[in-house]
Structure formats: C-alpha cells, structure tokens
Design an enzyme around this catalytic site. Structure first.
Site, short mmCIF file in Angstrom:
data_model
loop_
_atom_site.label_atom_id
_atom_site.label_comp_id
_atom_site.label_asym_id
_atom_site.label_seq_id
_atom_site.Cartn_x
_atom_site.Cartn_y
_atom_site.Cartn_z
N HIS A 205 9.68 0.25 -12.05
CA HIS A 205 8.57 -0.35 -11.29
C HIS A 205 7.37 0.57 -11.12
CE1 HIS A 205 10.22 2.05 -8.01
NE2 HIS A 205 9.09 1.84 -7.36
C1 UD1 Z 1 5.89 0.67 -3.54
C2 UD1 Z 1 5.73 2.16 -3.31
C3 UD1 Z 1 6.79 2.91 -4.10
C4 UD1 Z 1 8.18 2.38 -3.80
C5 UD1 Z 1 8.21 0.89 -4.02
C6 UD1 Z 1 9.56 0.31 -3.67
C7 UD1 Z 1 3.42 2.89 -2.93
C8 UD1 Z 1 2.26 3.58 -3.51
N1 UD1 Z 1 4.45 2.63 -3.77
O1 UD1 Z 1 5.63 0.43 -4.92
O2 UD1 Z 1 6.74 4.27 -3.75
O3 UD1 Z 1 9.10 3.02 -4.66
O4 UD1 Z 1 7.21 0.27 -3.21
O5 UD1 Z 1 9.71 -0.97 -4.18
O6 UD1 Z 1 3.43 2.60 -1.76
N2 UD1 Z 1 4.34 -7.43 -5.15
C9 UD1 Z 1 4.74 -8.74 -4.98
N3 UD1 Z 1 5.47 -9.05 -3.86
C10 UD1 Z 1 5.80 -8.13 -2.92
C11 UD1 Z 1 5.38 -6.81 -3.09
C12 UD1 Z 1 4.66 -6.47 -4.22
O7 UD1 Z 1 4.45 -9.60 -5.81
O8 UD1 Z 1 6.48 -8.49 -1.93
C13 UD1 Z 1 3.59 -7.07 -6.37
C14 UD1 Z 1 2.10 -7.17 -6.19
O9 UD1 Z 1 1.58 -7.64 -7.38
C15 UD1 Z 1 1.69 -5.73 -6.01
C16 UD1 Z 1 2.71 -4.98 -6.85
O10 UD1 Z 1 3.90 -5.73 -6.73
O11 UD1 Z 1 0.39 -5.48 -6.42
C17 UD1 Z 1 2.96 -3.57 -6.39
O12 UD1 Z 1 3.35 -3.56 -5.02
P1 UD1 Z 1 3.04 -2.27 -4.11
O13 UD1 Z 1 3.65 -2.44 -2.77
O14 UD1 Z 1 1.60 -1.96 -4.15
O15 UD1 Z 1 3.75 -1.11 -4.88
P2 UD1 Z 1 5.24 -1.00 -5.43
O16 UD1 Z 1 5.18 -0.91 -6.90
O17 UD1 Z 1 6.14 -2.04 -4.83
#
Ligand code: UD1
Length: 359
Positions: A205
């Site tokens: 991820h």
């Molecule tokens: C975040 C953390 C990472 C952690 C991970 C656990 C940061 C910088 N990164 O990464 O350290 O290992 O969480 O999972 O804080 N999205 C959805 N639904 C959700 C959440 C996210 O669709 O409920 C999608 C969105 O398109 C979003 C992308 O996932 O833009 C990334 O989500 P984000 O929370 O920004 O970062 P993670 O990759 O989940």
C-alpha cells in the site's frame, strides 16, 4: 486526568485497543477518543472498532483523503478546536501517520504535552511520509514510549533522553490477546478455499510501490511466478492503482477486500511467508513466527531483519524474486524482541503516575 487520544488509520485502532481498555476502566481517567477520519471505509475503520471493542469515538473529524498538506491541515483545524474545548492534560498519539503528526503538532502548539506510543522508529528514508511524521512527533513529544532498545538508541542519538520509556510493543499485546479468538471465530480459510502453509500473504500500500506503475506491475509479475498462490488483500489505494493500469496475467494471485483484524491474524500466522511493505505487518509476522519479505529497500524494524525472520527485497527486480523466495529458510532460533505482551499495562501505569491533577 483527561487524555485526548488521536486515532485515524487502521493500524492505530489495533495499537489503541489494549491501552484504551485500561484507560476507560479507570474512573480517575477521562479518555476522549478522536477519530480524524483519515480512514473511513467500513472495512478500514468501523470493523476494527467493533471487533477490537474500541469505544466509539467522541469526535469524528471527517478529514478524509487528500494530499498530505490538505489532509493534515484539515485534521489540525478540527483538532485545535477539540483540544481547546476539552483542555486535556495529555494528547496521546500512536505510530507515524498523518493523524499522528496532526495530533502532535496541534497539541504542542497549544502547549499540551504529547505522549507518543511507538516512539523512536527510524527508516532513515525521509522520502517516506511516515519517517517525517515520526521524527517530528518524537521531537514534539514529552513522553515517549519506545518499543525496543533500538528505538531508545535512535532517540538518544537525536538528543531525546528525557521522558523516554522502553515499554515493548503494544501490537504484541493485541496479537496475544486476540490470537486464540481469531482461530475460533475466523472462517477465512473456508471462504477463500485455501489451506495452512499453502499460500503466500501479500499486502502492498505504500505510495513508493503503488504510485509508480512499473513498480506495481513488477511486484505482480513476481507474485505470478511464485510457487504457491498469493492471497492479496487490496488497500483502496492499491485497488485504485490497479484499476488505472493492470496488464499481464494474474492467475496465481487471489485479490480480496481488506481483511478485518481476526481474519488477518489467522492469515498471517498460517502463511508460508508474508510479502509486505507495511511496517505493522512485518512486526506481526515476527510476533507470529512467519517468515517475511519486505518489499522495500529499508525498514524501521531492523531487528527483525537482523534476526533473519525478515528479508528486504527490492521490488524493482522481479527476475530475482522466485530464487530469493525459494532460498529463504525458516530460522531455527527466535528472540523475543517486542516485550512481554504487557506494554499497555506499563504505559497505563506510567501515564497514571504522571504529575497531573484530576480534571
Ligand atoms: C496510511 C498511513 C500509513 C499506514 C496506512 C495504514 C500516512 C501518511 N500513511 O496510509 O503510514 O501504514 O495508513 O493503512 O498517514 N482510502 C480509501 N478509503 C479509506 C482510506 C483511504 O479509499 O478508508 C484511499 C484514498 O484514495 C486515499 C488513499 O486510500 O487517498 C490513501 O489513504 P491515506 O490514509 O492517505 O494513506 P494510506 O495509504 O492508507
């Protein structure tokens, strides 16, 4: 004593559940749980609150997704309001996500002491947002709960010695507490029609692996050539990347939705090997004695590599993979690295003895 606990992303719900239980049971402590809304899909958030019996958040800030600046800023604006309203004695943050950074920045600027669980981790790669988040958070924290001696040493090298406690790793508490329940309750093997030790478990991820199409394609190519089926729960970010461009054959890969905690514990403990770029899963692999390959050039969990249960493998080079995977042996020795499974109890006692008046 009043504590504002800031959570937002999947691994933080797991980290918080064991400590929150102790804090919530103590009548002299008022724990206010704030969910930043960083993770919001049911299978990324709600399911963890239910399964881990984590109390429903007192506030949900609904920050959602966005660029780092946008997301962190949205959280900070609301966190400032919450902290001003609640006037806590401490703000408690976990790990290294944008929610951690927002919590520690908002609190420190309002002169509220920050307590950081999982302090002192370092990958020494500042291109990772998590590395920036953890370095800044550690430098803003007054109370630092370090999971290992290596973490204590990293902090000392940066001049942080006061308020540092080596407590073990709180995720180990959760693994020990939920493992048996997971085996009783989970029906994941029937659902996926797989058998113990007859599959690889993969998670990918990190932006460095998902947002560069060649790299993700290389990872999939390598999975396709492994000798056993690869079960691959898809983070929404990875799913989106695959929807954009997804060439090649993937008959050896079983793509599934994100797993809840109990299913994940079973899958991790029974996998022939885990292939991941997640920090938490590298650690859980070690705790469950499953060999792990980390799809990165470096790791903040260096002890697991030193003990030979974790191997770094650069996803840029799929040709070498099958050979590398085949050559990995299950180590014959095992050193407990992450404490005695009572990290939450230790943190609770330390917090309880801090010199604050009951509010
Ligand atoms: C975040 C953390 C990472 C952690 C991970 C656990 C940061 C910088 N990164 O990464 O350290 O290992 O969480 O999972 O804080 N999205 C959805 N639904 C959700 C959440 C996210 O669709 O409920 C999608 C969105 O398109 C979003 C992308 O996932 O833009 C990334 O989500 P984000 O929370 O920004 O970062 P993670 O990759 O989940």
């Amino acid at each position: 004593m009043k504590i504002v606990t800031v959570l937002g992303a999947r691994p933080q719900f797991i980290k918080a559940c064991m400590l929150s239980r102790l804090l919530q049971d103590d009548d002299t402590i008022n724990e206010i749980i704030v969910h930043t809304g960083q993770h919001y899909d049911k299978n990324m958030s709600d399911v963890f609150f239910t399964q881990l019996q984590l109390p429903a958040p007192d506030y949900n800030l609904g920050a959602g997704s966005g660029s780092h600046g946008k997301q962190t800023a949205a959280m900070m604006i609301h966190l400032e309001e919450v902290i001003n309203t609640e006037k806590p004695d401490i703000v408690l943050v976990y790990g290294d996500t944008n929610s951690t950074l927002a919590g520690s920045l908002a609190a420190a600027k309002l002169h509220v002491p920050v307590a950081h669980v999982e302090a002192g981790l370092r990958s020494f790669n500042k291109r990772m947002p998590e590395e920036i988040n953890r370095v800044v958070t550690d430098h803003l924290s007054s109370i630092l709960f370090a999971p290992s001696q290596a973490a204590v040493d990293h902090l000392a090298r940066e001049g942080i010695r006061d308020g540092v406690y080596q407590t073990g790793d709180i995720m180990y508490d959760a693994v020990l507490h939920y493992k048996e329940k997971a085996f009783h309750q989970s029906d994941i093997f029937e659902r996926l029609q797989i058998e113990a030790k007859d599959y690889y478990l993969a998670t990918v991820h990190r932006a460095e692996n998902t947002d560069e199409p060649n790299r993700l394609q290389n990872i999939l190519k390598a999975f396709q050539h492994l000798d056993k089926k690869v079960v691959f729960p898809l983070h929404p970010r990875t799913k989106r990347a695959l929807e954009k461009g997804n060439e090649g054959t993937h008959s050896n890969i079983l793509f599934i939705e994100p797993l809840n905690y109990l299913d994940m514990l079973v899958m991790e403990s029974q996998a022939k090997m885990i292939l991941t770029d997640s920090g938490g899963i590298q650690k859980e692999a070690y705790m469950l004695r499953t060999p792990c390959i980390t799809l990165r050039k470096e790791t903040e969990w260096e002890e697991t590599v030193r003990e030979k249960w974790n191997t770094l493998l650069d996803p840029a080079d799929p040709a070498e993979w099958s050979k590398a995977v085949a050559n990995i042996k299950v180590p014959s020795s095992y050193t407990p690295l992450f404490g005695d499974g009572n990290t939450a109890g230790q943190i609770y006692r330390i917090v309880n003895n801090l010199p604050f008046t009951t509010s």
